[in-house]
Structure formats: C-alpha cells, structure tokens
Design an enzyme around this catalytic site. Structure first.
Site, PDB file in Angstrom:
ATOM      1  N   SER A 144       0.858  -1.194   0.000  1.00  0.00           N
ATOM      2  CA  SER A 144       0.000   0.000   0.000  1.00  0.00           C
ATOM      3  C   SER A 144       0.882   1.227   0.000  1.00  0.00           C
ATOM      4  CB  SER A 144      -0.863   0.005   1.265  1.00  0.00           C
ATOM      5  OG  SER A 144      -1.448   1.285   1.462  1.00  0.00           O
ATOM      6  N   TYR A 157      -1.452  -0.842  10.289  1.00  0.00           N
ATOM      7  CA  TYR A 157      -1.547  -1.070   8.842  1.00  0.00           C
ATOM      8  C   TYR A 157      -0.261  -0.637   8.125  1.00  0.00           C
ATOM      9  CZ  TYR A 157      -3.619  -1.042   4.130  1.00  0.00           C
ATOM     10  OH  TYR A 157      -3.890  -1.284   2.800  1.00  0.00           O
TER      11      TYR A 157
HETATM   12  N1  LIG Z   1      -8.705  -0.698  -1.483  1.00  0.00           N
HETATM   13  C1  LIG Z   1      -7.713   0.096  -1.125  1.00  0.00           C
HETATM   14  O1  LIG Z   1      -7.866   1.319  -0.951  1.00  0.00           O
HETATM   15  C2  LIG Z   1      -6.342  -0.464  -0.922  1.00  0.00           C
HETATM   16  C3  LIG Z   1      -5.246   0.410  -0.945  1.00  0.00           C
HETATM   17  C4  LIG Z   1      -3.974  -0.105  -0.745  1.00  0.00           C
HETATM   18  C5  LIG Z   1      -3.807  -1.451  -0.526  1.00  0.00           C
HETATM   19  N2  LIG Z   1      -4.898  -2.268  -0.504  1.00  0.00           N
HETATM   20  C6  LIG Z   1      -4.670  -3.685  -0.269  1.00  0.00           C
HETATM   21  O2  LIG Z   1      -5.228  -4.410  -1.341  1.00  0.00           O
HETATM   22  C7  LIG Z   1      -5.650  -5.685  -0.879  1.00  0.00           C
HETATM   23  C8  LIG Z   1      -7.100  -5.907  -1.250  1.00  0.00           C
HETATM   24  O3  LIG Z   1      -7.879  -4.846  -0.736  1.00  0.00           O
HETATM   25  P1  LIG Z   1      -9.419  -4.651  -1.130  1.00  0.00           P
HETATM   26  O4  LIG Z   1      -9.755  -3.250  -0.768  1.00  0.00           O
HETATM   27  O5  LIG Z   1      -9.653  -5.158  -2.497  1.00  0.00           O
HETATM   28  O6  LIG Z   1     -10.087  -5.631  -0.040  1.00  0.00           O
HETATM   29  P2  LIG Z   1     -11.586  -6.209   0.111  1.00  0.00           P
HETATM   30  O7  LIG Z   1     -11.881  -6.119   1.575  1.00  0.00           O
HETATM   31  O8  LIG Z   1     -12.522  -5.546  -0.844  1.00  0.00           O
HETATM   32  O9  LIG Z   1     -11.395  -7.728  -0.280  1.00  0.00           O
HETATM   33  C9  LIG Z   1     -10.542  -8.540   0.482  1.00  0.00           C
HETATM   34  C10 LIG Z   1     -11.036  -9.969   0.442  1.00  0.00           C
HETATM   35  O10 LIG Z   1     -10.140 -10.754   1.232  1.00  0.00           O
HETATM   36  C11 LIG Z   1     -10.889 -11.730   1.901  1.00  0.00           C
HETATM   37  N3  LIG Z   1     -10.163 -12.198   3.068  1.00  0.00           N
HETATM   38  C12 LIG Z   1      -9.943 -11.531   4.246  1.00  0.00           C
HETATM   39  N4  LIG Z   1      -9.281 -12.319   5.106  1.00  0.00           N
HETATM   40  C13 LIG Z   1      -9.066 -13.504   4.474  1.00  0.00           C
HETATM   41  C14 LIG Z   1      -8.447 -14.717   4.850  1.00  0.00           C
HETATM   42  N5  LIG Z   1      -7.934 -14.863   6.075  1.00  0.00           N
HETATM   43  N6  LIG Z   1      -8.408 -15.741   3.955  1.00  0.00           N
HETATM   44  C15 LIG Z   1      -8.943 -15.592   2.715  1.00  0.00           C
HETATM   45  N7  LIG Z   1      -9.571 -14.461   2.315  1.00  0.00           N
HETATM   46  C16 LIG Z   1      -9.618 -13.426   3.179  1.00  0.00           C
HETATM   47  C17 LIG Z   1     -12.194 -11.032   2.273  1.00  0.00           C
HETATM   48  O11 LIG Z   1     -13.247 -11.968   2.518  1.00  0.00           O
HETATM   49  C18 LIG Z   1     -12.447 -10.153   1.039  1.00  0.00           C
HETATM   50  O12 LIG Z   1     -13.285 -10.805   0.099  1.00  0.00           O
HETATM   51  C19 LIG Z   1      -5.379  -5.693   0.625  1.00  0.00           C
HETATM   52  O13 LIG Z   1      -4.122  -6.282   0.868  1.00  0.00           O
HETATM   53  C20 LIG Z   1      -5.352  -4.217   0.967  1.00  0.00           C
HETATM   54  O14 LIG Z   1      -4.623  -3.935   2.153  1.00  0.00           O
HETATM   55  C21 LIG Z   1      -6.154  -1.819  -0.706  1.00  0.00           C
END
Ligand SMILES: NC(=O)c1ccc[n+]([C@@H]2O[C@H](COP(=O)([O-])OP(=O)(O)OC[C@H]3O[C@@H](n4cnc5c(N)ncnc54)[C@H](O)[C@@H]3O)[C@@H](O)[C@H]2O)c1
Length: 253
Positions: A144, A157
């Site tokens: 991130s 985080y």
């Molecule tokens: N969306 C953002 O703004 C953003 C920004 C920077 C980084 N990220 C990173 O991108 C990645 C995805 O983020 P997102 O926003 O798409 O997330 P999201 O919450 O929309 O989707 C994440 C998915 O992971 C699944 N999950 C959670 N714990 C789990 C586990 N133990 N085993 C299997 N599945 C599991 C959840 O059920 C969910 O479907 C993450 O690593 C997040 O930190 C997101």
C-alpha cells in the site's frame, strides 16, 4: 487482450472482492488458469462463475489464508486443480482496522498480522515449494502507499505494509537463483467493498484534488499493475514496489 499468461496456474488470495477479484478476471482474460481464494464460499462461487461466463478458466479455493496450514493447503489445492503446476501467487488478502494508538487492541492487531503479514510469508514459503524447480514463478505482494507515507490511524496497517515491502526485497534476493521473481504493488486509496466504511465524499474530493492525475484509482488500475508484474514483460523486474497511485504519494498539491 494479450494471452501472455496462457496456461499458467495462479492463486490470488482474497479474490472474492475488490482488487483480488478484478485481478482474477484480468489474469483469466490473459489466459491464466486462476484459483480464486477467499474465506467466503459465496464470494468464491460468484467470482469463479463470472470469470467462466467471460470465457476464462477459474476454480475455487475456499480457505482461510491467515494460518500456515491454511495458505499451504490453498497453494496445494491450486497446484492440484491447475493440473499439477503452479506459477503465480498474488498475496492480496487482508483484514484491516484503522485504530488510533490508544485504541489499538491485541485481538485486532493479531488478526491483521495473521493474514496481512504472516500469511504473506507463509504464502511465499508454500509457493516456492509448489513451483517448478526450473521454470520458477512469480509472486506479487499487495502492499500500500501506507508503506511510503502516513495515513490516519494506521500505525498497525502502515507497519504491516512497510513490512511487506521489506519481505518482497528479501525474498526477491533469496529466490532469484530459483528463477522466482517477487514484487509488490503499492496502491493508493481504491474504492472497494473493504474500504467503503472509511470513505466519504469530502475525503474522496480531497484525494482527487491532491492527485496529479486528478481522479481516484480503480481496481482495474491496480489489477493491470499486478498482471504486468506477473507476466513476462516484467521479466527483469524483481524486489520492486510498484506505486500505483496517480502520483498522489509524492505530489505536493
Ligand atoms: N482498497 C484500497 O484502498 C487499498 C489500498 C492499498 C492497498 N490495498 C490492499 O489491497 C488488498 C485488497 O484490498 P481490497 O480493498 O480489495 O479488499 P476487500 O476487503 O474488498 O477484499 C478482500 C477480500 O479478502 C478476503 N479475506 C480476508 N481475510 C481472508 C483470509 N484470512 N483468507 C482468505 N480471504 C480473506 C475477504 O473476505 C475479502 O473478500 C489488501 O491487501 C489491501 O490492504 C487496498
């Protein structure tokens, strides 16, 4: 769409939603055979069905990847369901809570570390064991921009995501001789199911105003970056953290 991932077997953790689900779609469109992992069976089934409906190849891997056994079982399942090969792991799953320092709770921190930090290391371990000794493979870790600059209430985080960048570099150095490339992506704030609770119109408008490219990023933007790192076009790239943020992290707007 180019078929640069044709025949490669991939596993994307947390692919039932958001960035992971879009990455699964794009990899399948590029010819990969994609293992869709999530905790939640209904998310997995829906994502697999929509990839197949679009003409791609996908299979489901319902598994909690926050434990060593869980991620090892998920990679093993992908290896089997993919017909005995394993080429690409995307460590994307995360469970996130933003808490101010006085509010950080032990169970919250443990859960975040389990899936977002330890899970990545166990994932790398499992992938290395499953990849072909000569052909090698590719690992992409989702970090991130919080690894690079501060964000509100993000001590845990930011610590985890900074750790992911360090893990990426160290793993790339160690695994290069096995023809395994390891890279990370650093997305800025992307509207997804997971970030909905922390968003509001005012904050979005502020982000747009301070982003040189003048918009929020999308899951499509991030998935394209992950697919680039997963494919041969990035064949000489390893140990990098690719910032996918419209320029916001280092701008002074
Ligand atoms: N969306 C953002 O703004 C953003 C920004 C920077 C980084 N990220 C990173 O991108 C990645 C995805 O983020 P997102 O926003 O798409 O997330 P999201 O919450 O929309 O989707 C994440 C998915 O992971 C699944 N999950 C959670 N714990 C789990 C586990 N133990 N085993 C299997 N599945 C599991 C959840 O059920 C969910 O479907 C993450 O690593 C997040 O930190 C997101």
């Amino acid at each position: 769409m180019q078929q640069d991932l044709a025949g490669r077997v991939a596993l994307i953790t947390g692919a039932g939603n958001g960035i992971g689900r879009e990455t699964a779609h794009q990899m399948a469109a590029r010819g990969a055979i994609v293992g869709v992992n999530d905790l939640k069976e209904e998310f997995v089934e829906a994502a697999v069905a929509s990839i197949r409906a679009a003409g791609g190849q996908a299979f489901g891997v319902v598994q909690n990847v926050s434990t060593r056994d869980g991620i090892h079982a998920a990679v093993q399942s992908a290896h089997e369901q993919g017909g005995g090969r394993f080429d690409i792991l995307v460590n994307n799953a995360a469970w996130v809570r933003y808490q101010a320092v006085p509010e950080i709770a032990e169970d919250t921190m443990d859960r975040m570390l389990a899936v977002g930090f330890k899970g990545v290391i166990w994932g790398i371990q499992a992938a290395v064991a499953a990849m072909d000794a000569e052909r090698g493979g590719v690992i992409v870790n989702v970090a991130s921009t919080a690894a690079l600059r501060s964000a509100p209430n993000s001590v845990v985080y930011s610590g985890i995501k900074s750790g992911i960048v360090g893990i990426t570099r160290a793993a790339a150095a160690e695994l290069g001789a096995q023809n395994i490339r390891v890279n990370a992506v650093c997305p800025s704030a992307i509207p997804t199911e997971g970030t909905q609770r922390n968003r509001n119109a005012e904050r979005d408008a502020r982000r747009v105003a301070t982003t040189p490219l003048g918009r929020l990023g999308t899951v499509e933007d991030i998935a394209r970056g992950i697919c680039f790192l997963a494919g041969d076009e990035s064949g000489f790239v390893t140990g990098q953290a690719l910032v996918l943020d419209g320029g916001v992290t280092f701008s002074n707007l």
